[in-house]
Motif scaffolding. Structure first.
Motif, PDB file in Angstrom:
ATOM      1  N   HIS A  60       0.833  -1.212   0.000  1.00 11.68           N
ATOM      2  CA  HIS A  60       0.000   0.000   0.000  1.00 11.68           C
ATOM      3  C   HIS A  60       0.867   1.262   0.000  1.00 11.68           C
ATOM      4  O   HIS A  60       0.615   2.204  -0.757  1.00 11.68           O
ATOM      5  N   CYS A  61       1.884   1.276   0.861  1.00  2.00           N
ATOM      6  CA  CYS A  61       2.674   2.508   1.061  1.00  2.00           C
ATOM      7  C   CYS A  61       3.697   2.719  -0.057  1.00  2.00           C
ATOM      8  O   CYS A  61       3.979   3.854  -0.435  1.00  2.00           O
ATOM      9  N   GLY A  62       4.313   1.630  -0.497  1.00  3.49           N
ATOM     10  CA  GLY A  62       5.423   1.731  -1.443  1.00  3.49           C
ATOM     11  C   GLY A  62       6.725   1.342  -0.774  1.00  3.49           C
ATOM     12  O   GLY A  62       7.542   0.625  -1.341  1.00  3.49           O
ATOM     13  N   ARG A  63       6.906   1.811   0.479  1.00  2.00           N
ATOM     14  CA  ARG A  63       8.143   1.507   1.192  1.00  2.00           C
ATOM     15  C   ARG A  63       7.855   1.414   2.687  1.00  2.00           C
ATOM     16  O   ARG A  63       7.192   2.295   3.242  1.00  2.00           O
ATOM     17  N   LEU A  64       8.367   0.362   3.312  1.00  5.34           N
ATOM     18  CA  LEU A  64       8.118   0.152   4.748  1.00  5.34           C
ATOM     19  C   LEU A  64       9.423  -0.182   5.446  1.00  5.34           C
ATOM     20  O   LEU A  64      10.158  -1.071   5.021  1.00  5.34           O
ATOM     21  N   SER A  65       9.707   0.537   6.541  1.00  4.39           N
ATOM     22  CA  SER A  65      10.846   0.185   7.392  1.00  4.39           C
ATOM     23  C   SER A  65      10.304  -0.333   8.713  1.00  4.39           C
ATOM     24  O   SER A  65       9.345   0.230   9.255  1.00  4.39           O
ATOM     25  N   LEU A  66      10.911  -1.400   9.203  1.00  9.53           N
ATOM     26  CA  LEU A  66      10.479  -2.021  10.457  1.00  9.53           C
ATOM     27  C   LEU A  66      11.591  -1.880  11.478  1.00  9.53           C
ATOM     28  O   LEU A  66      12.755  -2.149  11.172  1.00  9.53           O
ATOM     29  N   TYR A  67      11.226  -1.484  12.703  1.00  8.68           N
ATOM     30  CA  TYR A  67      12.219  -1.453  13.790  1.00  8.68           C
ATOM     31  C   TYR A  67      11.570  -1.977  15.056  1.00  8.68           C
ATOM     32  O   TYR A  67      10.411  -1.658  15.348  1.00  8.68           O
ATOM     33  N   ASP A  68      12.322  -2.766  15.813  1.00 10.94           N
ATOM     34  CA  ASP A  68      11.875  -3.195  17.133  1.00 10.94           C
ATOM     35  C   ASP A  68      13.095  -3.214  18.048  1.00 10.94           C
ATOM     36  O   ASP A  68      14.213  -3.507  17.595  1.00 10.94           O
ATOM     37  N   ALA A  69      12.881  -2.898  19.317  1.00 18.94           N
ATOM     38  CA  ALA A  69      14.004  -2.855  20.263  1.00 18.94           C
ATOM     39  C   ALA A  69      14.500  -4.248  20.637  1.00 18.94           C
ATOM     40  O   ALA A  69      15.613  -4.392  21.147  1.00 18.94           O
ATOM     41  N   ALA A  70      13.684  -5.276  20.402  1.00 21.06           N
ATOM     42  CA  ALA A  70      14.086  -6.631  20.800  1.00 21.06           C
ATOM     43  C   ALA A  70      14.943  -7.269  19.707  1.00 21.06           C
ATOM     44  O   ALA A  70      14.449  -7.518  18.598  1.00 21.06           O
ATOM     45  N   PRO A  71      16.233  -7.537  19.970  1.00 24.68           N
ATOM     46  CA  PRO A  71      17.101  -8.098  18.933  1.00 24.68           C
ATOM     47  C   PRO A  71      16.574  -9.415  18.361  1.00 24.68           C
ATOM     48  O   PRO A  71      16.726  -9.682  17.169  1.00 24.68           O
ATOM     49  N   GLY A  72      15.924 -10.234  19.186  1.00 22.97           N
ATOM     50  CA  GLY A  72      15.384 -11.502  18.695  1.00 22.97           C
ATOM     51  C   GLY A  72      14.305 -11.275  17.645  1.00 22.97           C
ATOM     52  O   GLY A  72      14.235 -11.995  16.642  1.00 22.97           O
ATOM     53  N   ILE A  73      13.468 -10.274  17.861  1.00 22.16           N
ATOM     54  CA  ILE A  73      12.410  -9.962  16.896  1.00 22.16           C
ATOM     55  C   ILE A  73      13.033  -9.446  15.601  1.00 22.16           C
ATOM     56  O   ILE A  73      12.652  -9.852  14.494  1.00 22.16           O
ATOM     57  N   VAL A  74      14.030  -8.561  15.724  1.00 25.21           N
ATOM     58  CA  VAL A  74      14.680  -8.002  14.522  1.00 25.21           C
ATOM     59  C   VAL A  74      15.328  -9.123  13.700  1.00 25.21           C
ATOM     60  O   VAL A  74      15.197  -9.160  12.465  1.00 25.21           O
ATOM     61  N   ALA A  75      15.978 -10.054  14.380  1.00 28.36           N
ATOM     62  CA  ALA A  75      16.623 -11.166  13.660  1.00 28.36           C
ATOM     63  C   ALA A  75      15.580 -11.975  12.891  1.00 28.36           C
ATOM     64  O   ALA A  75      15.778 -12.332  11.718  1.00 28.36           O
ATOM     65  N   GLY A  76      14.442 -12.242  13.519  1.00 25.92           N
ATOM     66  CA  GLY A  76      13.364 -12.991  12.858  1.00 25.92           C
ATOM     67  C   GLY A  76      12.807 -12.232  11.654  1.00 25.92           C
ATOM     68  O   GLY A  76      12.542 -12.813  10.603  1.00 25.92           O
ATOM     69  N   LEU A  77      12.637 -10.915  11.807  1.00 25.13           N
ATOM     70  CA  LEU A  77      12.108 -10.100  10.697  1.00 25.13           C
ATOM     71  C   LEU A  77      13.081 -10.077   9.533  1.00 25.13           C
ATOM     72  O   LEU A  77      12.676 -10.125   8.363  1.00 25.13           O
ATOM     73  N   LYS A  78      14.383 -10.014   9.849  1.00 26.50           N
ATOM     74  CA  LYS A  78      15.386  -9.988   8.760  1.00 26.50           C
ATOM     75  C   LYS A  78      15.324 -11.278   7.961  1.00 26.50           C
ATOM     76  O   LYS A  78      15.428 -11.268   6.734  1.00 26.50           O
ATOM     77  N   ARG A  79      15.112 -12.388   8.653  1.00 32.64           N
ATOM     78  CA  ARG A  79      15.012 -13.677   7.940  1.00 32.64           C
ATOM     79  C   ARG A  79      13.725 -13.682   7.098  1.00 32.64           C
ATOM     80  O   ARG A  79      13.745 -13.989   5.912  1.00 32.64           O
ATOM     81  N   ARG A  80      12.606 -13.295   7.722  1.00 33.08           N
ATOM     82  CA  ARG A  80      11.310 -13.432   7.043  1.00 33.08           C
ATOM     83  C   ARG A  80      11.188 -12.511   5.830  1.00 33.08           C
ATOM     84  O   ARG A  80      10.611 -12.877   4.812  1.00 33.08           O
ATOM     85  N   TYR A  81      11.766 -11.306   5.919  1.00 28.70           N
ATOM     86  CA  TYR A  81      11.552 -10.329   4.855  1.00 28.70           C
ATOM     87  C   TYR A  81      12.788 -10.082   3.987  1.00 28.70           C
ATOM     88  O   TYR A  81      12.858  -9.078   3.276  1.00 28.70           O
ATOM     89  N   ALA A  82      13.701 -11.038   4.010  1.00 33.41           N
ATOM     90  CA  ALA A  82      14.932 -10.893   3.222  1.00 33.41           C
ATOM     91  C   ALA A  82      14.628 -10.730   1.730  1.00 33.41           C
ATOM     92  O   ALA A  82      15.309  -9.994   1.031  1.00 33.41           O
ATOM     93  N   GLY A  83      13.592 -11.389   1.217  1.00 38.55           N
ATOM     94  CA  GLY A  83      13.314 -11.323  -0.226  1.00 38.55           C
ATOM     95  C   GLY A  83      12.310 -10.251  -0.616  1.00 38.55           C
ATOM     96  O   GLY A  83      11.732 -10.318  -1.696  1.00 38.55           O
ATOM     97  N   PHE A  84      12.067  -9.279   0.247  1.00 42.99           N
ATOM     98  CA  PHE A  84      11.053  -8.239  -0.027  1.00 42.99           C
ATOM     99  C   PHE A  84      11.750  -6.887  -0.198  1.00 42.99           C
ATOM    100  O   PHE A  84      12.073  -6.229   0.784  1.00 42.99           O
ATOM    101  N   PRO A  85      11.952  -6.448  -1.460  1.00 42.19           N
ATOM    102  CA  PRO A  85      12.710  -5.210  -1.674  1.00 42.19           C
ATOM    103  C   PRO A  85      12.045  -3.960  -1.087  1.00 42.19           C
ATOM    104  O   PRO A  85      12.725  -2.988  -0.772  1.00 42.19           O
TER     105      PRO A  85
END
Ligand SMILES: C[S@@+](CC[C@H](N)C(=O)[O-])C[C@H]1O[C@@H](n2cnc3c(N)ncnc32)[C@H](O)[C@@H]1O
Length: 230
Positions: A60-85
């Motif tokens: 919808h937006c065109g570009r989305l940045s995700l941030y969370d203070a929990a390193p475990g959550i960030v690591a999971g997001l990096k894996r899940r969204y690695a193929g989403f430019p």
């Protein structure tokens, strides 16, 4: 243990089951898209959690940045969204290196209650720095002082009834009763604001703000604010 450590655990179980988690993110995405300014826009979801609907929001937006203070959550997001430019996952270092005025809108949903008042004020300053002039800061799920636990329980049960996971929700309530969430909620507590205090604080940090007619998500005992950077 504080809230930050709590959120970094992979067993915090704030969703009673996978269906609850999916329906939560689906509902949040629908409510958010209705509140956002016209796309295209670059949105930061600050304190995003597992962000299950990130692809829909990014589309919808065109570009989305995700941030969370929990390193475990960030690591999971990096894996899940690695193929989403169109989705970028930020860790602490990437957040710290952002340049001013790089976002059109920032969402901060169900986060303020887990930080201190000085951290909240610093967050408003960060949001102000990162937004373009007239950019939107959306603060959702803000808790009202003295809000009874029973209103959260009633809201969960009605969401569960509509979503077909009532039995799991009832079992989840029993688990929550004995959980670290309840212990932290009664010892550290949750940061809460009344509407006037929130509007004054946003004004003092350089925003023109209003309370939205409805909160984002299912809990209508909580509030959403839309603040425009002056
Ligand atoms: C209740 S969850 C909300 C997740 C998501 N925004 C949602 O509404 O589904 C709270 C999230 O805020 C994150 N959080 C807590 N303190 C934070 C902070 N100071 N900065 C960024 N994220 C934070 C936690 O790690 C957790 O993922």
């Amino acid at each position: 243990m504080g809230w930050r450590q709590f959120w970094n655990r992979d067993d915090h179980a704030i969703y009673v089951n996978a269906r609850h988690k999916q329906l939560h993110f689906t509902r949040v995405a629908a409510d958010l898209l209705a509140l956002l300014p016209e796309p295209p826009l670059h949105l930061l979801d600050y304190g995003c959690g597992e962000a299950l609907e990130a692809p829909r929001i990014a589309a919808h937006c065109g570009r989305l940045s995700l941030y969370d203070a929990a390193p475990g959550i960030v690591a999971g997001l990096k894996r899940r969204y690695a193929g989403f430019p169109s989705i970028e996952v930020l860790d602490d270092a990437a957040l710290a290196s952002l340049v001013p005025s790089c976002f059109d809108a920032i969402l901060c949903l169900s986060v303020l209650q887990y930080i201190t008042r000085p951290e909240c004020e610093a967050l408003l300053d960060l949001g102000h720095r990162l937004l373009v002039p007239r950019g939107h800061l959306i603060l959702g799920d803000v808790i009202v002082p003295g809000a009874p636990l029973v209103s959260d329980i009633a809201s969960l049960l009605s969401f569960a009834w509509e979503g077909g996971f009532l039995t799991a929700a009832l079992a989840g309530l029993v688990t929550t009763f004995f959980s670290d969430y309840r212990r932290l909620r009664s010892t550290i507590g949750l940061l809460a604001f009344d509407e006037a205090t929130m509007l004054d604080m946003l004004r003092a940090h350089g925003f023109e703000a209003r309370r939205a007619a409805r909160n984002i998500g299912h809990n209508q005992a909580r509030m959403t604010f839309i603040a425009e950077k002056l």
